[in-house]
Design a protein around this motif. Structure first.
Motif, short mmCIF file in Angstrom:
data_model
loop_
_atom_site.label_atom_id
_atom_site.label_comp_id
_atom_site.label_asym_id
_atom_site.label_seq_id
_atom_site.Cartn_x
_atom_site.Cartn_y
_atom_site.Cartn_z
N ALA A 47 0.83 -1.20 0.00
CA ALA A 47 0.00 0.00 0.00
C ALA A 47 0.87 1.25 0.00
N SER A 101 0.82 3.90 -3.01
CA SER A 101 0.46 5.29 -2.76
C SER A 101 1.59 6.23 -3.18
N LEU A 154 -3.27 -0.95 -7.04
CA LEU A 154 -2.99 -2.16 -6.26
C LEU A 154 -4.23 -3.04 -6.27
N TRP A 194 -5.69 -6.91 -4.94
CA TRP A 194 -5.39 -7.99 -4.02
C TRP A 194 -6.55 -8.96 -3.95
N ALA A 231 -7.50 -0.78 -5.53
CA ALA A 231 -7.38 0.65 -5.25
C ALA A 231 -6.71 1.30 -6.44
N CYS A 278 -7.12 5.51 -1.42
CA CYS A 278 -5.86 4.78 -1.44
C CYS A 278 -6.05 3.37 -0.86
N PRO A 279 -5.09 2.45 -1.05
CA PRO A 279 -5.28 1.07 -0.59
C PRO A 279 -5.60 0.94 0.89
N ARG A 329 -9.13 -0.64 2.40
CA ARG A 329 -9.19 -1.75 3.36
C ARG A 329 -9.86 -1.31 4.65
#
Length: 568
Positions: free
Chosen positions: A403, A407, A413, A415, A430, A437-438, A442
């Motif tokens: 991440a 970023s 990204l 997953w 993301a 952002c990742p 999450r």
């Protein structure tokens, strides 16, 4: 047991009359009936083919006339036609799929006569054989275990070969067949279109050009074949194990293997059939990608192979593990690769399945483990140069590291995780221009997951979950399903025309937990109030100039505070 002819004796009388009519027309010369409780009803006949004859046998099924009889050559297994099964049964105009009781066995014999008559003519002068059947390549390969694979551009490069020149070939010996790949045409000149894994020359094949009137079916016995070749090309087959490629002026070619006692023709199989199985736009996008995959277990290995087959040619592969025997149950690797690093095993697989050369950086490292900080940083820098990052570890520690890389580099990204017990899995993504952002994706996902019933054992569903070292109990099919969804998301992440998907999608393969039915799908949108991030894909703000000057002075020993007595 009641036999069909005892139920319908008039059928036998009608068949007898029809067989006599075939004799009167000169299509068969003789026939005789046979019946016993052991073999049932059969008709032995001799088909007339000009000066030649071919013995055949009609076998009636137990439920005749509601089922289709078969016509086979005698002796059993004799191959006389390209429309024939390995057992010798002929493919005729009427078969099990279009049989009707109003057809007669005599009609099948007449169909067999037409087929063999056309085959006899076609052996001397090429012509189309009227048939509703298509001879599949599989039928030919079962008969002749020698396969000649024709790559793209092969026919064009043959023009540069002398009248009796040589070409370089790669010979691959399998358990049931032998493959011959032309790789140098002419000898010493690499042939384009050959997969990288098969470009090494291991043998040669002699090209012989023949005239336009030369029959395309040379004798199949060695001595007559050798005499045929000498007469029409001037070449003497003296070697006891030789490969020959006969080439006609119209471009038709046929390979042969000649030993001290046999002549075997190869089955030609085109490497490309002219049908593009990938959408042009998708293949173009895939070819432009450089994909970094972290975690090459059962999930990551399948994703890598799928991406290579979809046109991706540049990879960075990261995993510190060795391929072990139990891994092969779900891993894309093979047992012969057990004991080597997973990055090396997967890199070899990519070279095997790709049509073009693969560029692959192998990084034997675990991102979420205690390692040399300098080595760790250099590996992360390499991942920062990819177009798409893939986390296939199901490890929050690895996710956090990726991440940060994503970023910092504004890199999408993607997953995924396979749930315990084959329940299903999730795929998250993301993207700098489409989602938070990742870490925020999450965090937002976990905020919504807290409202669900207790989850199956899963690291990614826990805010501070541990590592992903414990294998998840799931079948290869379960993993393959999630891998396919993950690979699809990777290929679409750079496609601006693709339909936008939710940042996290959960796939239910079985009913349970939050899945109400088989193949249920749960989409999780990440809302603005689900996360808290001070920058979220944004560049840092311009630093305070005073603080910047002070920091420079501290680091360089220059500036207004350089002589401060408290500094050492």
């Amino acid at each position: 047991m009641t036999f069909w002819w005892t139920r319908e004796p008039r059928r036998v009388l009608a068949e007898e009359e029809a067989l006599r009519a075939l004799v009167a027309r000169g299509l068969i010369s003789t026939y005789r009936w046979e019946w016993s409780e052991q073999v049932g009803v059969r008709v032995h006949a001799t088909i007339t083919l000009g000066a030649d004859e071919q013995a055949v046998e009609v076998r009636f099924p137990d439920h005749y006339p509601r089922e289709c009889p078969s016509v086979r050559t005698v002796p059993y297994g004799t191959l006389v036609s390209s429309h024939q099964f390995l057992s010798g049964v002929l493919c005729l105009e009427v078969g099990p799929d279009n049989w009707h009781p109003h057809y007669m066995a005599a009609g099948l014999l007449e169909s067999a006569w037409r087929l063999l008559e056309h085959e006899t003519i076609a052996a001397v002068k090429p012509r189309d054989i009227p048939s509703r059947h298509v001879t599949h390549v599989g039928h030919l390969v079962r008969r002749r275990p020698f396969v000649f694979v024709r790559p793209p551009g092969f026919a064009e490069q043959l023009a540069a070969v002398p009248e009796q020149g040589e070409i370089g070939v790669r010979v691959v010996y399998g358990e049931a067949s032998v493959q011959v790949w032309p790789v140098e045409v002419p000898l010493g000149v690499p042939l384009s279109g050959v997969p990288p894994a098969l470009r090494e020359r291991t043998g040669t094949c002699r090209l012989l050009r023949v005239g336009p009137d030369i029959p395309r079916e040379p004798p199949d016995e060695r001595q007559p074949f050798v005499e045929f070749i000498a007469e029409h090309t001037g070449y003497r087959c003296d070697d006891t194990n030789e490969r020959l490629l006969l080439l006609w002026p119209d471009g038709f070619s046929r390979p042969y293997r000649v030993t001290d006692s046999l002549v075997t023709s190869f089955v030609e199989v085109p490497l490309e059939d002219g049908v593009d199985r990938l959408p042009a736009r998708a293949e173009s996008l895939a070819a432009s990608l450089r994909v970094g995959i972290v975690g090459l277990g059962s999930l990551g290995s399948k994703v890598a192979v799928s991406l290579a087959r979809s046109g991706v040619r540049r990879f960075v592969l990261v995993d510190e593990d060795v391929l072990l025997g139990p891994n092969v149950r779900r891993h894309a690797g093979r047992y012969e690769q057990v004991g080597i690093m997973k990055v090396a095993a997967v890199a070899a697989l990519l070279q095997e399945v790709a049509r073009d050369a693969i560029e692959c950086d192998e990084v034997p490292l675990a991102l979420a483990s205690a390692t040399n900080p300098e080595v760790h940083a250099s590996r992360l820098e390499k991942l920062g140069g990819v177009d798409v990052l893939v986390d296939a570890t199901a490890d929050p520690g690895a996710f956090n590291a990726l991440a940060e890389v994503a970023s910092r580099g504004q890199i999408p990204l993607v997953w995924a995780e396979v749930f315990e017990g084959g329940l299903g899995g999730l795929v998250g993504a993301a993207h700098p221009r489409r989602t938070p952002c990742p870490l925020c994706v999450r965090a937002g996902f976990l905020a919504q997951a807290e409202t669900w019933p207790p989850a199956p054992r899963s690291a990614s569903l826990q805010p501070y979950g541990g590592g992903g070292d414990v294998p998840v109990m799931a079948t290869d099919a379960d993993v393959s399903f999630v891998a396919a969804a993950l690979a699809t998301r990777v290929l679409e992440v750079r496609d601006e025309a693709a339909d936008p998907a939710a940042p996290v999608v959960l796939f239910g393969l079985r009913r349970g937990w939050i899945f109400e039915r088989v193949f249920d799908i749960v989409r999780v949108e990440v809302l603005a109030d689900d996360y808290s991030c001070p920058w979220c894909w944004k560049e840092p703000e311009t630093p305070d100039p005073v603080a910047l000057r002070t920091a420079r002075a501290i680091l360089t020993g220059e500036g207004p505070d350089a002589d401060d007595p408290d500094r050492t």
